[in-house]
Scaffold this motif. Sequence first.
Motif, PDB file in Angstrom:
ATOM      1  N   MET A   1       0.831  -1.212   0.000  1.00 14.81           N
ATOM      2  CA  MET A   1       0.000   0.000   0.000  1.00 14.81           C
ATOM      3  C   MET A   1       0.861   1.255   0.000  1.00 14.81           C
ATOM      4  O   MET A   1       0.540   2.233  -0.678  1.00 14.81           O
ATOM      5  CB  MET A   1      -0.938   0.011   1.207  1.00 14.81           C
ATOM      6  CG  MET A   1      -2.055  -1.001   1.095  1.00 14.81           C
ATOM      7  SD  MET A   1      -3.167  -0.726  -0.299  1.00 14.81           S
ATOM      8  CE  MET A   1      -4.191   0.559   0.380  1.00 14.81           C
ATOM      9  N   GLN A   2       1.969   1.232   0.738  1.00 15.52           N
ATOM     10  CA  GLN A   2       2.857   2.390   0.756  1.00 15.52           C
ATOM     11  C   GLN A   2       3.441   2.625  -0.635  1.00 15.52           C
ATOM     12  O   GLN A   2       3.510   3.753  -1.108  1.00 15.52           O
ATOM     13  CB  GLN A   2       3.974   2.198   1.779  1.00 15.52           C
ATOM     14  CG  GLN A   2       4.905   3.404   1.855  1.00 15.52           C
ATOM     15  CD  GLN A   2       5.826   3.350   3.050  1.00 15.52           C
ATOM     16  OE1 GLN A   2       5.661   2.521   3.943  1.00 15.52           O
ATOM     17  NE2 GLN A   2       6.803   4.241   3.072  1.00 15.52           N
TER      18      GLN A   2
ATOM     19  N   ASN B   1       0.637   4.034  -2.773  1.00 10.84           N
ATOM     20  CA  ASN B   1       0.316   5.392  -2.331  1.00 10.84           C
ATOM     21  C   ASN B   1       1.392   6.376  -2.790  1.00 10.84           C
ATOM     22  O   ASN B   1       1.092   7.483  -3.239  1.00 10.84           O
ATOM     23  CB  ASN B   1       0.174   5.411  -0.802  1.00 10.84           C
ATOM     24  CG  ASN B   1      -0.774   6.463  -0.296  1.00 10.84           C
ATOM     25  OD1 ASN B   1      -1.598   6.994  -1.031  1.00 10.84           O
ATOM     26  ND2 ASN B   1      -0.674   6.752   0.980  1.00 10.84           N
ATOM     27  N   ARG B   2       2.651   5.958  -2.701  1.00 11.33           N
ATOM     28  CA  ARG B   2       3.760   6.796  -3.148  1.00 11.33           C
ATOM     29  C   ARG B   2       3.701   6.992  -4.663  1.00 11.33           C
ATOM     30  O   ARG B   2       3.813   8.102  -5.167  1.00 11.33           O
ATOM     31  CB  ARG B   2       5.098   6.154  -2.751  1.00 11.33           C
ATOM     32  CG  ARG B   2       6.311   6.966  -3.166  1.00 11.33           C
ATOM     33  CD  ARG B   2       7.644   6.352  -2.700  1.00 11.33           C
ATOM     34  NE  ARG B   2       7.762   4.939  -3.023  1.00 11.33           N
ATOM     35  CZ  ARG B   2       7.823   3.957  -2.113  1.00 11.33           C
ATOM     36  NH1 ARG B   2       7.781   4.220  -0.830  1.00 11.33           N
ATOM     37  NH2 ARG B   2       7.944   2.695  -2.497  1.00 11.33           N
TER      38      ARG B   2
ATOM     39  N   ARG C   1      -0.187   8.682  -5.502  1.00 11.29           N
ATOM     40  CA  ARG C   1      -0.655   9.878  -4.807  1.00 11.29           C
ATOM     41  C   ARG C   1       0.483  10.752  -4.308  1.00 11.29           C
ATOM     42  O   ARG C   1       0.243  11.825  -3.764  1.00 11.29           O
ATOM     43  CB  ARG C   1      -1.556   9.477  -3.631  1.00 11.29           C
ATOM     44  CG  ARG C   1      -2.810   8.736  -4.093  1.00 11.29           C
ATOM     45  CD  ARG C   1      -3.694   8.294  -2.939  1.00 11.29           C
ATOM     46  NE  ARG C   1      -4.159   9.430  -2.160  1.00 11.29           N
ATOM     47  CZ  ARG C   1      -4.245   9.422  -0.820  1.00 11.29           C
ATOM     48  NH1 ARG C   1      -3.902   8.364  -0.126  1.00 11.29           N
ATOM     49  NH2 ARG C   1      -4.688  10.483  -0.193  1.00 11.29           N
TER      50      ARG C   1
ATOM     51  N   THR D   1      -1.535   3.361   3.569  1.00 10.77           N
ATOM     52  CA  THR D   1      -2.891   3.835   3.813  1.00 10.77           C
ATOM     53  C   THR D   1      -3.792   2.610   3.931  1.00 10.77           C
ATOM     54  O   THR D   1      -3.362   1.497   3.643  1.00 10.77           O
ATOM     55  CB  THR D   1      -3.354   4.807   2.701  1.00 10.77           C
ATOM     56  OG1 THR D   1      -4.590   5.408   3.086  1.00 10.77           O
ATOM     57  CG2 THR D   1      -3.491   4.116   1.349  1.00 10.77           C
TER      58      THR D   1
ATOM     59  N   LEU E   1      -7.272   2.162  -1.091  1.00 13.26           N
ATOM     60  CA  LEU E   1      -7.115   2.938  -2.312  1.00 13.26           C
ATOM     61  C   LEU E   1      -8.123   2.424  -3.330  1.00 13.26           C
ATOM     62  O   LEU E   1      -8.402   1.220  -3.371  1.00 13.26           O
ATOM     63  CB  LEU E   1      -5.703   2.786  -2.901  1.00 13.26           C
ATOM     64  CG  LEU E   1      -4.562   3.436  -2.138  1.00 13.26           C
ATOM     65  CD1 LEU E   1      -3.214   2.993  -2.721  1.00 13.26           C
ATOM     66  CD2 LEU E   1      -4.675   4.954  -2.159  1.00 13.26           C
TER      67      LEU E   1
ATOM     68  N   SER F   1      -5.326  -2.584   2.736  1.00 15.75           N
ATOM     69  CA  SER F   1      -4.253  -3.108   3.563  1.00 15.75           C
ATOM     70  C   SER F   1      -4.883  -3.859   4.727  1.00 15.75           C
ATOM     71  O   SER F   1      -5.539  -3.251   5.586  1.00 15.75           O
ATOM     72  CB  SER F   1      -3.379  -1.964   4.096  1.00 15.75           C
ATOM     73  OG  SER F   1      -2.560  -2.448   5.147  1.00 15.75           O
TER      74      SER F   1
END
Length: 157
Positions: free
Chosen positions: A51-52, A55-56, A59, A65, A68, A94
């Motif tokens: 997820m990180q 997200n990176r 977004r 997070t 998503l 997640s």
Amino acid sequence: MPYDVDVQIDPAITPEISPAEMRAIVEEALRSLEQPDDVEVALIVTTDEQMQELNRGFRGIDAPTDVLSFAASEGGDFVLPADLPPYLGDVIISLPAARRQAEERGRPLRDELALLIVHGCLHLLGYDHAEPEDQQAMWARQADILRRLGVEPPPDL
């Protein structure tokens, strides 16, 4: 089953909730949102690390997070052949974040997963919470769907 819900679970995790139960949550959300019987959705359950990374990459936020959503309607030039059912997009959750949040809120993991799944489905259909009036509408729909699932929405949402 009227909806085509593809549940994918990262092999690095073991969810306490079955893929069939997750699929049923997505289906109830789609039914409540009056989606046609032939729509398709992917539900992906993964790790904080994945997820990180997502997200990176998407977004610009270098942190994990909880959920998503990637709506197919926001995909730009990607066009499905006319004979395929409508593809709404992907909801990615997640599982470790869901576990932490369930514990923090003192609620069952299934309820937290239902919240995240419903929240993600609402985003696929254009709901947002960036503005107060949009948030109010999204939270109301979210609460309604959760109650249909037998889940009481958390008081902070």
